[in-house]
Design an enzyme around this catalytic site. Structure first.
Site, mmCIF file in Angstrom:
data_model
loop_
_atom_site.group_PDB
_atom_site.id
_atom_site.type_symbol
_atom_site.label_atom_id
_atom_site.label_comp_id
_atom_site.label_asym_id
_atom_site.label_seq_id
_atom_site.Cartn_x
_atom_site.Cartn_y
_atom_site.Cartn_z
ATOM 1 N N PHE A 45 0.846 -1.194 0.000
ATOM 2 C CA PHE A 45 0.000 0.000 0.000
ATOM 3 C C PHE A 45 0.874 1.234 0.000
ATOM 4 C CE2 PHE A 45 -1.739 3.464 2.581
ATOM 5 C CZ PHE A 45 -2.883 3.775 1.866
ATOM 6 N N GLU A 46 0.513 2.211 -0.830
ATOM 7 C CA GLU A 46 1.210 3.487 -0.856
ATOM 8 C C GLU A 46 0.220 4.594 -0.539
ATOM 9 O OE1 GLU A 46 4.592 3.800 -3.939
ATOM 10 O OE2 GLU A 46 3.045 2.596 -4.930
ATOM 11 N N GLY A 47 0.495 5.334 0.536
ATOM 12 C CA GLY A 47 -0.374 6.436 0.927
ATOM 13 C C GLY A 47 0.361 7.753 0.860
ATOM 14 N N ARG A 49 1.141 9.638 3.311
ATOM 15 C CA ARG A 49 2.072 9.856 4.413
ATOM 16 C C ARG A 49 2.846 8.611 4.810
ATOM 17 N NH1 ARG A 49 -1.733 12.723 8.824
ATOM 18 N NH2 ARG A 49 -2.776 10.715 8.610
ATOM 19 N N ASN A 50 2.474 7.458 4.254
ATOM 20 C CA ASN A 50 3.164 6.242 4.663
ATOM 21 C C ASN A 50 3.048 5.171 3.589
ATOM 22 O OD1 ASN A 50 0.686 4.462 5.350
ATOM 23 N ND2 ASN A 50 0.319 6.331 6.526
ATOM 24 N N PHE A 53 4.662 -2.387 3.753
ATOM 25 C CA PHE A 53 5.356 -3.478 3.079
ATOM 26 C C PHE A 53 5.116 -4.789 3.819
ATOM 27 C CE2 PHE A 53 7.631 0.425 2.330
ATOM 28 C CZ PHE A 53 8.073 0.359 1.019
ATOM 29 N N ASP A 152 -9.437 8.712 13.367
ATOM 30 C CA ASP A 152 -9.632 8.504 11.926
ATOM 31 C C ASP A 152 -10.336 7.174 11.668
ATOM 32 O OD1 ASP A 152 -9.524 9.120 9.238
ATOM 33 O OD2 ASP A 152 -7.466 8.420 8.959
#
Length: 298
Positions: A45-47, A49-50, A53, A152
């Site tokens: 996942f690529e967000g 802010r983070n 892996f 959140d």
């Protein structure tokens, strides 16, 4: 090549694996003061802010979460350590860092997916949705009792064991200390889940916001992911009450999503709402999910 490294490479090449990691990803080593791990070089996942892996150590898959130091401070580590033994909260195994990132080493829950993808192509039946929301309330109560607010709550930050239908709360990057008395003027969570009082007046109280976000999650469990409902839809007057659910279910959602925060269902009364009559007030521990991490990292 070590056995953990071999296992991780095998997992990455399995096209049927649930890890959703690119099969061409390479494997690298990462060392902490205590352990040697192996980590895929392309993220699950690529967000904004983070990045997240897949990794491997001592025969078990684990998760590496890289959080940019430029974007947010390392509050998530502090919160997860404080919530270490809290039922329903994702477990922090170890923490390290480099010049650019906080690196959180987190438990991996087998047979799991986030709720956003869980209801991507289907609307949940009321019985299942009700149990998920009840679990969520119990977990948030546990977090509350430790003196924190998640900040959140949304579909993407809840993972579910697809076999046992047990959920866990993840991503505590927006979590803050509980303050029931003072209004808050900074919103750290997701805009689509913001409560109306912040939208209109620029402030909110933590517990009414929490109730609102629980209501939003409940609404969206009865919808396909592409039909997710948000604050703007409600403010435009669109009907958000799911069809074909019980009157108590409709009332719960209405009570949570009341525009006037003073008339909204109170946080402490959530668990006793008639919709949840007959459900047990308990959360299954991590060992019952199939992996006992107390025996993994030694």
């Amino acid at each position: 090549m070590s056995r953990p490294e071999q296992q991780l490479k095998k997992m990455l090449k399995n096209p049927q694996a649930q890890y959703a990691v690119y099969p061409t990803a390479k494997v690298e080593r990462i060392s902490t003061t205590q352990h040697m791990y192996f980590i895929a070089t392309r993220p699950m996942f690529e967000g904004g802010r983070n990045n997240v892996f897949l990794g491997h150590q001592v025969g078990q898959p684990i998760i590496f979460k890289y959080v940019s130091k430029k974007e947010i401070p390392g509050n998530e580590v502090i919160v997860l350590k404080a919530l270490q033994d809290t039922p329903g909260v994702i477990k922090l195994i170890e923490y390290t860092e480099n010049a650019m990132y906080h690196i959180l080493i987190i438990e991996y829950i087998p047979n799991s997916v986030d709720l956003l993808h869980y209801h991507y192509f289907k609307k949940l039946e009321e019985t299942e949705a009700k149990k998920i929301i009840f679990q969520l309330i119990l977990i948030i109560q546990n977090i509350y009792e430790k003196g924190f607010i998640h900040g959140d709550i949304k579909d993407e930050n809840l993972i579910i064991d697809i076999n046992q239908k047990i959920i866990k709360v993840i991503d505590f990057g927006s979590a803050v200390r509980l303050d029931e008395t003072r209004p808050q003027y900074n919103m750290f969570g997701t805009w689509e889940y913001v409560c109306p009082e912040f939208y209109y007046y620029g402030y909110y109280y933590q517990l009414p916001l929490t109730v609102w976000t629980i209501g939003m999650v409940a609404v969206n469990l009865f919808r396909f992911r592409a039909e997710n409902f948000y604050l703007n839809d409600i403010l435009k007057g669109e009907n958000y009450i799911p069809e074909n659910i019980s009157e108590t279910g409709k009332q719960f959602i209405t009570d949570c999503l009341t525009i006037n925060e003073n008339k909204r269902l109170s946080f402490k009364s959530l668990v006793s709402h008639p919709w949840f009559k007959g459900l047990k007030k308990e959360i299954q521990p991590i060992s019952e999910l199939g992996v006992d991490y107390k025996n993994v990292i030694t």
